[in-house]
Design an enzyme around this catalytic site. Structure first.
Site, short mmCIF file in Angstrom:
data_model
loop_
_atom_site.label_atom_id
_atom_site.label_comp_id
_atom_site.label_asym_id
_atom_site.label_seq_id
_atom_site.Cartn_x
_atom_site.Cartn_y
_atom_site.Cartn_z
N GLN A 204 0.83 -1.22 0.00
CA GLN A 204 0.00 0.00 0.00
C GLN A 204 0.86 1.26 0.00
OE1 GLN A 204 -0.53 -2.66 1.92
NE2 GLN A 204 -2.66 -2.87 2.57
N ASP A 245 -5.77 1.55 12.82
CA ASP A 245 -7.07 0.92 12.56
C ASP A 245 -7.89 0.76 13.84
OD1 ASP A 245 -5.44 0.17 10.13
OD2 ASP A 245 -7.44 -0.57 9.60
N LYS A 256 -1.03 -1.25 10.31
CA LYS A 256 -0.49 -2.23 9.35
C LYS A 256 0.76 -2.93 9.88
CE LYS A 256 -1.97 -3.11 6.22
NZ LYS A 256 -2.90 -4.27 6.23
O1 MRU Z 1 -5.12 -3.22 5.06
P1 MRU Z 1 -5.39 -1.77 4.81
O2 MRU Z 1 -4.83 -1.26 3.53
O3 MRU Z 1 -6.86 -1.45 4.98
O4 MRU Z 1 -4.62 -1.05 5.99
C1 MRU Z 1 -4.69 0.34 6.13
C2 MRU Z 1 -3.85 0.83 7.24
O5 MRU Z 1 -3.15 0.10 7.92
C3 MRU Z 1 -3.92 2.31 7.56
O6 MRU Z 1 -2.72 2.76 8.10
C4 MRU Z 1 -5.06 2.53 8.56
O7 MRU Z 1 -6.26 2.03 8.08
C5 MRU Z 1 -5.21 3.93 8.96
S1 MRU Z 1 -5.91 4.81 7.59
C6 MRU Z 1 -6.32 6.31 7.91
#
Ligand code: MRU
Length: 363
Positions: A204, A245, A256
């Site tokens: 990502q 999250d 993440k």
């Molecule tokens: O697996 P993902 O791409 O949904 O993970 C996203 C993240 O880890 C972001 O850092 C998190 O959602 C914070 S977003 C404002």
């Protein structure tokens, strides 16, 4: 944010009598910019599950509209409850998902069936607008910190910021959390440069964060996930900023996979480690992030295989591990509050502690 001269959000309600929802299909970025129409609750659930949309706030917004589409088809209590369950099970770690579902359920629960749909769409639209305002406020509070850190450096220095995963506008409705202060700093003329962790296995950082920064003209460099410690040891990182999250009531943050290692390296090298979050990611019912937050386990294929563009410009997938080698794929890890310099929220900046959060949010 702007893409090719047009202002975009990551999610919107289409102008069609069936009330369908439009999203940016993030599976094809950075190579192709595509949008997708979600016509049913099930399509919303699938879009969250298969990462068409991702990032905690955007998962919540998509789930909110998913409940609307379920109510369009059947506004009864049983339909509401089963759609809630279906959407809730799509991804276990981000608490925004439950938060957003609860917001819609609460808005419609006491209403007669005939009034539920309109109320649900209105609340979902409000949630999206609120998310934009919240992220903008996070950006303003974060920008103040960026200015302070830069002010301590010799004049003419760059501000080197490291971020992990994608906590930009693609992860939210607009602006982003961790990237909001970066966009604002750049727009305000601060000489900001961003180290972008590639964020294996789904990349990502390399695909989405790099794309966002590139579109906005922010100087950045993609590094392999293991480079952060080395950069910090050599004084090449002034601050780390990431999203989360789920944030516990005592200030642990779950983000993440790999975030924890960045926090450890930052701690060892005296580099401030900030976490930017909307209050919708605070799970007030949870204290100990390590013991209490469910960590999503994703397909091993994300580790064993890579997706990208070939020299001839086609999107392709390749295998990097030997045939038959097993892999495991934890999506998130928990960074204990003691490693977090401060939390940057829409209400301001606070210590990553129960006291800090309670003071800010009056709980
Ligand atoms: O697996 P993902 O791409 O949904 O993970 C996203 C993240 O880890 C972001 O850092 C998190 O959602 C914070 S977003 C404002």
């Amino acid at each position: 944010m702007n893409y090719k001269g047009k202002r975009w959000r990551t999610i919107w309600r289409n102008d069609d009598p069936k009330g369908s929802i439009g999203v940016i299909d993030q599976r094809f970025l950075p190579h192709e910019f595509e949008t997708l129409t979600l016509r049913t609750m099930e399509e919303c659930a699938e879009a969250i599950r298969n990462m068409t949309v991702r990032g905690a706030p955007l998962i919540g917004a998509t789930a909110a509209y998913g409940l609307c589409l379920a109510l369009r088809d059947d506004p009864g209590d049983a339909s509401l409850a089963s759609a809630y369950r279906r959407l809730h099970e799509t991804r276990p770690t981000a608490i925004n998902l439950k938060w957003a579902l609860d917001q819609i359920a609460t808005a419609v629960k006491q209403l007669p069936a005939a009034k539920r749909l309109e109320a649900a769409y209105a609340r979902a639209a409000e949630l999206c607008d609120e998310d934009v305002a919240v992220c903008e406020a996070i950006g303003r509070h974060g920008l103040k910190i960026f200015r302070e850190v830069l002010a301590k450096k010799p004049s003419g220095s760059k501000l080197n910021v490291l971020t992990h995963c994608n906590a930009g506008w693609l992860a939210c409705v607009d602006w982003g959390t961790a990237l909001a202060p970066i966009f604002m700093a750049h727009d305000a003329g601060l000489p900001v440069h961003v180290w972008v962790d590639e964020t294996r296995p789904r990349n990502q950082g390399a695909s989405l964060t790099a794309w966002e920064l590139n579109q906005h003209g922010v100087p950045h460099t993609v590094v392999v996930d293991n480079a952060g410690g080395h950069l910090m040891q050599h004084g090449l990182v002034d601050l780390v900023i990431v999203g989360t999250d789920r944030t516990t009531a005592r200030g642990d943050v779950c983000n993440k996979i790999g975030t924890y290692l960045k926090a450890l390296a930052a701690h060892d090298n005296g580099v401030p480690f900030y976490v930017a979050l909307p209050s919708s990611t605070i799970d007030w019912a949870v204290q100990d992030g390590l013991k209490e937050i469910p960590i999503e386990e994703r397909s091993a294929a994300e580790v064993t295989h890579l997706r990208g563009k070939t020299a001839s410009g086609e999107l392709a997938e390749i295998q990097v591990t030997p045939d038959g080698t097993p892999a495991c794929n934890y999506g998130f890890d928990v960074t204990p509050a003691r490693l977090v310099t401060a939390l940057i929220t829409e209400k301001g900046v606070c210590a990553a502690s129960g006291e800090g959060l309670r003071e800010l949010f009056g709980k």
